[in-house]
Design an enzyme around this catalytic site. Structure first.
Site, PDB file in Angstrom:
ATOM      1  CG  HIS A 103      -1.969  -0.993   1.255  1.00  0.00           C
ATOM      2  ND1 HIS A 103      -3.226  -0.803   0.726  1.00  0.00           N
ATOM      3  CD2 HIS A 103      -1.957  -2.252   1.743  1.00  0.00           C
ATOM      4  CE1 HIS A 103      -3.946  -1.889   0.909  1.00  0.00           C
ATOM      5  NE2 HIS A 103      -3.199  -2.795   1.517  1.00  0.00           N
ATOM      6  CE  LYS A 153      -6.470  13.824   0.167  1.00  0.00           C
ATOM      7  NZ  LYS A 153      -6.660  12.576  -0.570  1.00  0.00           N
ATOM      8  NE  ARG A 154      -3.409  10.191  10.134  1.00  0.00           N
ATOM      9  CZ  ARG A 154      -3.104   9.246  11.011  1.00  0.00           C
ATOM     10  NH1 ARG A 154      -3.926   8.239  11.255  1.00  0.00           N
ATOM     11  NH2 ARG A 154      -1.961   9.297  11.684  1.00  0.00           N
ATOM     12  CE  LYS A 166      -2.433  10.784   2.996  1.00  0.00           C
ATOM     13  NZ  LYS A 166      -3.085   9.901   2.009  1.00  0.00           N
ATOM     14  CB  THR A 219     -10.102   4.670  -1.094  1.00  0.00           C
ATOM     15  OG1 THR A 219      -9.588   5.047   0.184  1.00  0.00           O
ATOM     16  CG2 THR A 219      -9.392   3.430  -1.571  1.00  0.00           C
ATOM     17  CE  LYS A 269     -14.098   5.845   0.877  1.00  0.00           C
ATOM     18  NZ  LYS A 269     -13.243   5.966   2.064  1.00  0.00           N
TER      19      LYS A 269
HETATM   20  C1  26W Z   1       3.907   0.679  10.125  1.00  0.00           C
HETATM   21  C2  26W Z   1       3.403   2.049   9.859  1.00  0.00           C
HETATM   22  C3  26W Z   1       2.470   2.073   8.723  1.00  0.00           C
HETATM   23  C4  26W Z   1       1.110   2.069   8.950  1.00  0.00           C
HETATM   24  C5  26W Z   1       0.239   2.105   7.893  1.00  0.00           C
HETATM   25  C6  26W Z   1       2.951   2.104   7.434  1.00  0.00           C
HETATM   26  C7  26W Z   1       2.085   2.123   6.385  1.00  0.00           C
HETATM   27  C8  26W Z   1       0.722   2.115   6.608  1.00  0.00           C
HETATM   28  C9  26W Z   1      -0.251   2.096   5.460  1.00  0.00           C
HETATM   29  C10 26W Z   1       0.316   1.258   4.338  1.00  0.00           C
HETATM   30  C11 26W Z   1      -0.604   3.450   4.997  1.00  0.00           C
HETATM   31  C12 26W Z   1      -1.862   3.472   4.165  1.00  0.00           C
HETATM   32  O1  26W Z   1      -2.951   3.542   4.685  1.00  0.00           O
HETATM   33  N1  26W Z   1      -1.724   3.469   2.837  1.00  0.00           N
HETATM   34  C13 26W Z   1      -2.836   3.828   1.977  1.00  0.00           C
HETATM   35  O2  26W Z   1      -3.511   2.665   1.523  1.00  0.00           O
HETATM   36  C14 26W Z   1      -4.666   3.004   0.790  1.00  0.00           C
HETATM   37  C15 26W Z   1      -5.397   1.730   0.457  1.00  0.00           C
HETATM   38  O3  26W Z   1      -4.691   0.988  -0.481  1.00  0.00           O
HETATM   39  C16 26W Z   1      -4.305   3.793  -0.454  1.00  0.00           C
HETATM   40  O4  26W Z   1      -5.468   4.194  -1.096  1.00  0.00           O
HETATM   41  C17 26W Z   1      -3.483   5.032  -0.064  1.00  0.00           C
HETATM   42  O5  26W Z   1      -3.016   5.686  -1.233  1.00  0.00           O
HETATM   43  C18 26W Z   1      -2.313   4.628   0.801  1.00  0.00           C
HETATM   44  O6  26W Z   1      -1.631   5.782   1.284  1.00  0.00           O
END
Ligand code: 26W
Length: 801
Positions: free
Chosen positions: A357, A538-539, A544, A646, A650
């Site tokens: 992701h 979004k975050r 971003k 995503t 929406k």
């Molecule tokens: C370990 C720390 C950590 C926690 C969460 C590293 C990475 C993440 C996630 C991978 C971050 C995340 O939410 N990524 C998002 O995933 C969505 C679903 O596929 C995508 O639409 C977003 O672009 C992406 O940033």
């Protein structure tokens, strides 16, 4: 599709009686004393009862037909509220409202009383929740496995414009959707050492905890199928240290309990920055080991030969967070079932899939071998064995490739090597995964990396959250689009009809009026529904580029002030999102947005033309209010950085055109909707790479842009922080000299694209065509499409419907 499993013949009188029965006998409340909470519980239990039937039927069918099951392993499930969603999917939404009205209760108030289950950070967790709903809708036998965090993502408040975090406690009140399963309990070990018993090496853990299951049924559209979301809570193996208690050390006696419970206490609030904390590794193993033990127990209840596991079990790893699944499955096969490593490894790989992701280097999990070996000594051995096995099987493997390198265990490489399919989440992202993240592994395993473009569930994100538009769609093209979203293209011929456009307009207006009231209530600001509602939610993260948005907002304000009599399109700039608690730069951006809002909103000269709104504590429920009312969707990440997005999908579904870069799924949105219905700007992923090679890129961009210079000057002078004029010196300095995300280089293009938005919006007819086209072409972004594709290309499972 097969027959409907659920008998939906519930009548209003029956539902009413059920609510009353639960109020009386489950809650023990008499109607005159019942609070809003009691009514919500009573209705939730009555609705939950209706799910249990299809749930049992689905489970029985899966057993009877010996179907392959999907297991979705995820550290996050951002599910939000469940009551209205369950009502909608059971076709009981209107009836529930009626029945509650007969009790003198306001359905909306009941819905809003439910805490928003925030067991996730953002995109990855919300995707898992949409996937659960789509798997149920499609009749794909599946379990979601996660952690039952006592505290979900923190609540956000603003104090003096700055983010302050407070703990979230969704479980303080009774959670009516789950069933505790004390009988489904597994022991999870940590630490300890390896010993030899009967000539075999065995792991003797130094610590153990119990994982206990809590099941929430997830019902699909029209109640035809229901799956299980199984969340693990941690419990001590020994409740109480009786010896210490008897010695009078009462506090210490409770220590084992406290220690175990920390495991499922709190969700790590960092998305994208991995911290390397031991507790996080323990949580990951806790989830994964409990899930795999449960999967094997279920498998063995019907089969004896574990070599057949891949025919019956498909396990998806949601990012690398559960990547310990590879070694853990091998360990269980070897140590508990006597399968030799050489056989266990390919069996595990056949079962496992890995979804990536993110490409951000700081997000890629790596554990110090010291930590990893200490917490999971047996797995450390197995990881090294996997690495050697992979090297043997691929003797061309370059020396710098491998799972264990520089005293670190790299979870990306581990997940890749242990998965039969690796997927990215948008077309562009999957190409970048091949080219930039795993180029060598991709060469060794051509075809393993595939693309699965994300999607969102149209039940929650259109049907449920946007009733005015949903009714219009049904009136225009008939029912049935909810689980066949491509049918929305049938709206297209109607877009040229003036009457349809007027109805589309009035649906959007209804939502904007509702949001105006909401903004008044929550932020104390008055906004006109005639203004353009421009939304970025979004975050908060540098990539971003909320900073780009707020800088452009300042430029826009400056322009209006220079010509206050000009023909400006009134705008409401809406921001929403949380920063990771330790992410200083993101917190500074939040502070700046709030500072700008304070100054701009107090300006009598521009008050009617520009308002900046930043409601605190953005979450799933807030998204459901904001997105249906949006005119413009802000998707402005630095190209190459947003894996998919995503939220962008929406907004599109809800009839908001995008202003955005060629990044993530924006590329595919643009492809679907056409350039004339999308405000494209900015450098491409390739141009970004080249631009960065010029060390002077930001200075040059700023010097070439008078508006940007003015904006940075205003911020630096303390125009938005008169109480502390130098507050943003650091921020301005970074834009000039360390602008890694190319805010300066994209500024002018963004500013120009925003001017194009104003022109389009002022032409009411043109705008409505664009907006409606976005809805009509959004069918591709249903998570049903995504899940069908996973079922076929990764999981090899078929629908039971
Ligand atoms: C370990 C720390 C950590 C926690 C969460 C590293 C990475 C993440 C996630 C991978 C971050 C995340 O939410 N990524 C998002 O995933 C969505 C679903 O596929 C995508 O639409 C977003 O672009 C992406 O940033």
């Amino acid at each position: 599709m097969g027959k409907v499993l659920n008998d939906l013949s519930v009548t209003p009188n029956l539902l009413k009686a059920e609510v009353l029965r639960h109020l009386t006998f489950t809650l023990g409340k008499d109607t005159p004393n019942a609070s809003l909470y009691d009514w919500r519980m009573a209705l939730s239990f009555a609705i939950r009862d209706r799910i249990v039937e299809p749930w049992f039927a689905s489970t029985r069918r899966t057993w009877a037909e010996d179907r392959k099951r999907v297991y979705y392993l995820s550290m996050e499930f951002l599910i939000g509220r469940l009551l209205e969603d369950a009502c909608v999917n059971l076709g009981l939404r209107e009836m529930a409202e009626e029945v509650m009205a007969e009790f003198g209760q306001d359905f909306r108030a009941i819905i809003e009383d439910e805490p928003d289950a925030a067991l996730g950070n953002g995109g990855l967790g919300r995707l898992a929740a949409c996937f659960m709903e789509s798997m149920a809708t499609l009749g794909c036998p599946a379990y979601g496995y996660g952690i039952r965090y006592e505290h979900g993502l923190f609540r956000q408040r603003f104090e003096g414009g700055q983010q302050v975090e407070t703990p979230e406690d969704w479980l303080l009140m009774r959670h009516p959707w789950e069933f505790e399963r004390p009988e489904s309990q597994y022991t999870i070990g940590f630490k300890g050492e390896m010993a030899t018993r009967d000539g075999r090496e065995v792991w003797v853990p130094g610590e153990t905890v119990l994982a206990t299951a809590h099941d929430t049924p997830v019902v699909g559209w029209q109640g035809k199928w229901a799956n299980t979301l199984r969340l693990w809570g941690a419990k001590p193996t020994t409740l109480f240290d009786l010896e210490r208690f008897n010695r009078g050390d009462f506090a210490a006696a409770a220590e084992p309990e406290a220690l175990a419970r920390t495991l499922s206490r709190v969700l790590y609030p960092d998305d994208t920055t991995y911290q390397g904390k031991e507790l996080r590794l323990k949580q990951e193993f806790f989830l994964t080991s409990a899930a795999l033990q449960d999967i094997l127990r279920r498998f063995k209840a019907a089969h004896s030969d574990v070599r057949k596991l891949p025919n019956h079990v498909a396990i998806q790893m949601n990012d690398t967070h559960p990547a310990i699944a590879g070694p853990e499955l091998i360990r269980l096969l070897m140590d508990d079932h006597g399968v030799p490593f050489e056989e266990a490894a390919p069996i595990a790989r056949e079962c496992l899939g890995y979804t990536n992701h993110t490409l951000l280097p700081e997000a890629l999990e790596r554990w110090a071998t010291f930590t990893f070996g200490n917490v999971l000594p047996r797995h450390m051995q197995i990881v090294e064995r996997i690495d050697a096995w992979h090297k043997d099987e691929n003797y061309h493997r370059p020396h710098y490739i491998g799972i264990v390198k520089h005293h670190e265990v790299r979870m990306g490489e581990l997940a890749f090597i242990m998965a039969h399919k690796v997927n990215g989440v948008s077309a562009l992202h999957s190409e970048l995964v091949k080219k930039n993240l795993f180029p060598e592994l991709n060469k060794l395993h051509p075809g393993r990396i595939i693309n699965q473009t994300n999607g969102v569930t149209p039940r929650r994100w259109l049907k449920m959250c946007n009733r005015p538009l949903s009714s219009l769609i049904t009136e225009t093209i008939g029912p049935g689009w909810e689980d066949d979203l491509d049918r929305l293209t049938a709206l297209e011929p109607h877009i040229s009809e003036k009457g349809f456009r007027a109805l589309f307009d009035s649906a959007k207006r209804t939502n904007k009026i509702a949001l105006s009231h909401w903004i008044k209530d929550h932020c104390g600001l008055t906004v006109s529904p005639d203004a353009l509602f421009d939304v970025q939610v979004k975050r908060i993260h540098e990539y971003k580029r909320q900073l780009l948005n707020i800088l452009e907002t300042i430029a826009h304000w400056h322009q209006i002030k220079a010509a206050p009599k000009g023909n400006w399109v009134p705008r409401v700039k809406i921001f929403g999102g949380k920063s990771a608690p330790g992410y200083f730069v993101a917190k500074e951006i939040i502070h700046l947005i709030n500072d700008v809002a304070r100054v701009v909103n107090a300006d009598p000269e521009t008050r009617h033309l520009l308002t900046v709104v930043y409601p605190a504590n953005y979450n799933v429920s807030m998204a459901e209010h904001l997105i249906p009312a949006a005119d413009l969707s802000e998707q402005i990440s630095t190209a190459g950085k947003e894996a998919s997005g995503t939220g962008n999908m929406k907004f599109m579904m809800n009839g908001a055109p995008t202003i955005g870069t060629l990044d993530g799924a924006n590329v595919e949105i643009l492809e679907q909707v056409g350039a004339e219905n999308f405000f494209l700007f900015g450098l491409t992923a390739e141009e970004v790479m080249r631009r960065r090679e010029d060390p002077e890129h930001s200075r040059k961009a700023i010097e070439a842009s008078q508006p940007l210079q003015d904006v940075l000057q205003m911020i630096a002078e303390g125009r938005f922080s008169p109480d502390q004029p130098d507050r943003y010196h650091g921020l301005v300095h970074r834009v000039w000299h360390h602008d890694y995300f190319l805010v300066a280089s994209d500024f002018d293009a963004y500013h120009a694209a925003q001017a194009q938005v104003d022109i389009a919006f002022a032409d009411r007819d043109r705008w409505l065509r664009m907006a409606a086209m976005n809805t009509a072409r959004s069918g591709f972004f249903s998570s049903d499409r995504t899940i069908r594709s996973y079922m076929k290309d990764i999981w090899s499972v078929t629908s039971a419907l």
